[in-house]
Design an enzyme around this catalytic site. Structure first.
Site, PDB file in Angstrom:
ATOM      1  N   HIS A  27     -33.953  17.363  56.958  1.00  0.00           N
ATOM      2  CA  HIS A  27     -33.601  17.377  55.537  1.00  0.00           C
ATOM      3  C   HIS A  27     -32.121  17.658  55.287  1.00  0.00           C
ATOM      4  O   HIS A  27     -31.679  17.591  54.140  1.00  0.00           O
ATOM      5  CB  HIS A  27     -34.449  18.408  54.794  1.00  0.00           C
ATOM      6  CG  HIS A  27     -35.887  18.012  54.669  1.00  0.00           C
ATOM      7  ND1 HIS A  27     -36.368  17.242  53.633  1.00  0.00           N
ATOM      8  CD2 HIS A  27     -36.948  18.249  55.478  1.00  0.00           C
ATOM      9  CE1 HIS A  27     -37.660  17.045  53.791  1.00  0.00           C
ATOM     10  NE2 HIS A  27     -38.044  17.645  54.905  1.00  0.00           N
ATOM     11  N   ARG A  45     -28.999  33.538  50.665  1.00  0.00           N
ATOM     12  CA  ARG A  45     -28.479  34.097  51.912  1.00  0.00           C
ATOM     13  C   ARG A  45     -27.389  35.156  51.687  1.00  0.00           C
ATOM     14  O   ARG A  45     -26.328  35.118  52.313  1.00  0.00           O
ATOM     15  CB  ARG A  45     -27.936  32.977  52.804  1.00  0.00           C
ATOM     16  CG  ARG A  45     -28.979  31.930  53.146  1.00  0.00           C
ATOM     17  CD  ARG A  45     -28.376  30.703  53.782  1.00  0.00           C
ATOM     18  NE  ARG A  45     -29.368  29.638  53.907  1.00  0.00           N
ATOM     19  CZ  ARG A  45     -29.065  28.349  54.052  1.00  0.00           C
ATOM     20  NH1 ARG A  45     -27.811  27.969  54.093  1.00  0.00           N
ATOM     21  NH2 ARG A  45     -30.019  27.447  54.159  1.00  0.00           N
ATOM     22  N   ASP A 101     -23.864  17.094  51.888  1.00  0.00           N
ATOM     23  CA  ASP A 101     -25.243  17.372  51.498  1.00  0.00           C
ATOM     24  C   ASP A 101     -26.152  16.322  52.123  1.00  0.00           C
ATOM     25  O   ASP A 101     -25.826  15.123  52.106  1.00  0.00           O
ATOM     26  CB  ASP A 101     -25.391  17.335  49.968  1.00  0.00           C
ATOM     27  CG  ASP A 101     -26.384  18.362  49.464  1.00  0.00           C
ATOM     28  OD1 ASP A 101     -27.232  18.812  50.249  1.00  0.00           O
ATOM     29  OD2 ASP A 101     -26.313  18.719  48.268  1.00  0.00           O
ATOM     30  N   LYS A 121     -30.947  13.501  41.071  1.00  0.00           N
ATOM     31  CA  LYS A 121     -32.069  12.609  40.765  1.00  0.00           C
ATOM     32  C   LYS A 121     -32.915  13.171  39.623  1.00  0.00           C
ATOM     33  O   LYS A 121     -33.397  12.424  38.763  1.00  0.00           O
ATOM     34  CB  LYS A 121     -32.926  12.405  42.019  1.00  0.00           C
ATOM     35  CG  LYS A 121     -32.204  11.676  43.144  1.00  0.00           C
ATOM     36  CD  LYS A 121     -33.125  11.370  44.319  1.00  0.00           C
ATOM     37  CE  LYS A 121     -32.405  10.543  45.374  1.00  0.00           C
ATOM     38  NZ  LYS A 121     -33.285  10.115  46.468  1.00  0.00           N
TER      39      LYS A 121
END
Length: 728
Positions: free
Chosen positions: A164, A310, A371, A378
């Site tokens: 991904h 994170r 990315d 979208k």
């Protein structure tokens, strides 16, 4: 339908502690939405970490029971696991490397060991649920070792892997000390998916340069197993976001937000806190836009949504400080009593709230430095139900390959990034509508459900092709079938490769000549009027003529560049282009590698060039051959030239001819009712591919092949030919 096991680092839910114990709330992520159509069916299951440490055995038992109700299963991780495997290796080594932020990569052996340990935990948990007939789909970079761990225990399993995030170029990936282990890990899969063609190409390049596995197009031969990689950009649930944009709850929030912000044009920026997202660069561009366009002061505002992420990783803490400082400086310098240029939110929002931002924003500015895909852009497009609004999109995002009607920008180009804001705000309604209509149609056609189906269908197809390409050893039973078919045939054709098939390889190719035993076998075979022999070789016509020219057999030399019937002269393939200027370019490249690679040499044929490296030290041979292969492909990319890897050779020749085309020509010439073909390397696969299902094909050496049978060495081929030679 086979049972499907979906595997990811996190389960698509979050744990919440209540009076009666833990309750789990499902997430609304795109992946969870798309895979919901799979894991909720029958006894399918989604396996992953439930998002919290559960130390107590009784507590774990309760969690397992609760998750089973939702077709989920947990992998329990402790804090040491999370620190080393997730916060450590996954996010401080793989994440920066795969996003090209090499300055942030850490090389920590203890974190690598934690990564291996946790991947094994996942593999063990899968094996408790799996059976040999199930389908296993593993997701993303945190679990790159799991496919091979499963393959070692379940050789016949159907395993898919999807990446991904981006896959980096060879020059970056090679920096990782554990590069080969990571490649071997994901190559335990049968089918691998990437968001973009570039990611797939980088992966194949790394496989080619860092392993001994051969690949052709997007198919890799892994220890005799056919593995395929492809580009499958992930979509969204288009209808979900379009419907949410019309929902009364969303519209009520839009009305509330508009009253709060006033009569402003709105630019929207939504990102998770990460250095790959380019947030500081975007803020700098917005500041420069305000400096250069004072007429827009008081008329345009940026809504900046940064989702926490994170926070325990030091580089993320520093990034948060930088963003806070930039927002403060811009607002401090440009704000007045009635206008604040940036509305900054460091938190996540619910789907209705996020949808409201999509609906009310005139422009979405999504400009990551790197990315894998980016679904926010979208979602914004799907939410623009009136076909208005403008998308500014980084060309470094995987989604840019699909959304070419957006305003594409290089996020590292501050001047263009700044100008794109003005371009977006000044775009006409007609142009907005035209662009938005095209992008919306694209996203509707290739949505998340299409992506899921496409992946699983490809995985099933690859497994079916593996079954078709499963090669059986030439045992007594198979030998008898060939002998019986040969005896009953009225017209037989033997299509035989030369090197590695009829004769063993020699470090000096000129010394691989027919011996007395081979000559005797050939003479016996050709004495039978029902049997025709055809030699299809990469050797030059001059070599075949010198050693076999006195026999009444057909021959194809240089992979079909030259052709000779049983009686007659050698004739060149009429489809071969007359222009041989490509040889000058290829010769220079090959000679460069000859000079740097002791033991290698260039063989020049009339229509092809061959680099031999059989005498080169093994490690150097693997490195130089992959390097030369890539170099030649790049150098000759614009020409109708093929670069082929053979057995310790790399050959460069025109695409107009190959052994398969030569085999078809011979079959048409002799019209046999029995065909037996034998060959040993990748070039002979062209022959096996064009044969009919009832023809016999034998690969010398076991590996991924279209041949139906295999033998260990050329001596077994000779034994079979001897047996056939003694028949009528």
């Amino acid at each position: 339908m086979p049972r499907t096991i979906i595997v990811s680092n996190r389960l698509p839910l979050r744990a919440e502690l209540h009076e009666n114990g833990y309750q789990f709330k499902a997430s609304e992520g795109g992946l969870a939405t798309g895979l919901g159509s799979i894991y909720r069916e029958g006894d399918n299951v989604w396996l992953g970490w439930p998002g919290k440490e559960f130390k107590d055995n009784q507590e774990q038992k309760q969690v397992r029971k609760e998750l089973a109700k939702a077709n989920m299963a947990p992998v329990f991780l402790n804090q040491d696991d999370l620190d080393g495997y997730y916060l450590g290796f996954s996010n401080q080594t793989l994440w920066p490397a795969f996003h090209y932020f090499v300055q942030y990569i850490t090389y920590n052996e203890e974190q690598w060991e934690a990564y291996v340990r946790v991947n094994q935990k996942f593999a063990d948990a899968i094996l408790e649920l799996a059976d040999p007939n199930c389908r296993i789909w593993i997701h993303d970079y945190q679990l790159m070792l799991v496919p091979k761990m499963l393959r070692d225990k379940m050789p016949e399993a159907s395993i898919g892997y999807f990446q991904h995030i981006p896959f980096p170029s060879y020059e970056v990936f090679r920096m990782l000390p554990w590069r080969k282990e990571l490649l071997e890990g994901v190559l335990g899969s049968d089918f691998l998916g990437f968001h973009t063609y570039d990611d797939m190409r980088h992966f194949l390049s790394c496989v080619h340069r860092l392993t001994d596995y051969e690949y052709r197009s997007n198919t890799i031969s892994v220890n005799g197993r056919h593995v395929e990689a492809d580009a499958l950009p992930m979509g969204i649930d288009y209808a979900k976001y379009a419907e949410q944009a019309r929902d009364p709850e969303t519209l009520a929030i839009v009305d509330k937000y508009r009253k709060a912000i006033g009569n402003q044009r709105v630019i929207l920026s939504v990102d998770r806190l990460d250095y790959s997202k380019g947030i500081p660069d975007r803020l700098t561009a917005f500041r420069k836009f305000l400096e250069q366009n004072p007429a827009y002061h008081g008329k345009v505002s940026l809504i900046l949504i940064v989702v926490p992420s994170r926070h325990r990783v030091p580089s993320y803490g520093r990034l948060k400080d930088d963003v806070d400082e930039l927002v403060g400086k811009i607002n401090g310098y440009f704000s007045d009593m009635n206008w604040q240029p940036i509305h900054y939110f460091y938190r996540s929002f619910s789907l209705p709230e996020l949808s409201a931002f999509y609906v009310m924003s005139d422009v979405a500015m999504i400009t990551p430095i790197r990315d894998g895909m980016n679904l926010v852009c979208k979602e914004y497009i799907a939410s623009r139900t009136q076909r208005d609004g403008v998308l500014i999109l980084s060309e470094m995002a995987g989604s840019a390959k699909e959304l070419s009607e957006s305003i594409l920008v290089n996020p590292n180009d501050q001047k263009t990034l700044t100008q794109s804001i003005g371009q977006a705000l000044e775009l006409s309604k007609e142009e907005m509508g035209r662009r938005m209509a095209i992008m919306q149609e694209t996203l509707q056609n290739y949505n998340i459900f299409h992506w899921v189906n496409f992946f699983t269908e490809n995985l099933d197809r690859v497994k079916a092709e593996q079954a078709k390409m499963h090669t059986v050893s030439l045992n007594d039973q198979q030998r008898k079938k060939i002998v019986d078919a040969y005896k009953s045939a009225s017209q037989r054709l033997l299509l035989l490769d030369y090197d590695g098939t009829l004769v063993d390889f020699h470090t000096d190719p000129s010394k691989s000549v027919p011996d007395a035993e081979l000559r005797d076998v050939l003479e016996k075979l050709m004495s039978n009027p029902k049997t025709e022999i055809a030699i299809i070789s990469g050797r030059p016509a001059s070599f075949l003529e010198e050693h076999l020219g006195n026999y009444p057999i057909a021959m194809a030399a240089e992979h079909g560049m030259w052709f000779k019937k049983k009686e007659g002269q050698w004739r060149v393939n009429p489809n071969i282009p007359n222009d041989k200027s490509w040889k000058d370019e290829a010769r220079k490249v090959i000679n460069f590698y000859v000079a740097r690679t002791p033991g290698s040499f260039l063989e020049e044929k009339e229509h092809s060039l061959v680099w031999h490296y059989r005498k080169v030290e093994r490690g150097l041979a693997a490195f130089r051959s992959s390097e030369l292969n890539s170099h030649l492909r790049h150098k000759l990319a614009d020409k109708e030239i093929e670069v082929m890897s053979g057995n310790a050779v790399i050959e460069v020749k025109p695409k107009a001819s190959n052994k398969g085309k030569a085999a078809l020509r011979l079959k048409n010439l002799f019209k046999p009712d029995f065909v037996l073909a034998a060959g040993d390397d990748q070039t002979d696969e062209y022959i096996f591919e064009v044969l009919n299902p009832d023809d016999y094909s034998i690969k010398v050496g076991n590996g991924v092949t279209h041949a139906g049978l295999y033998v260990q060495d050329s001596q077994e081929i000779r034994l079979l030919l001897k047996e056939l030679a003694d028949l009528d």
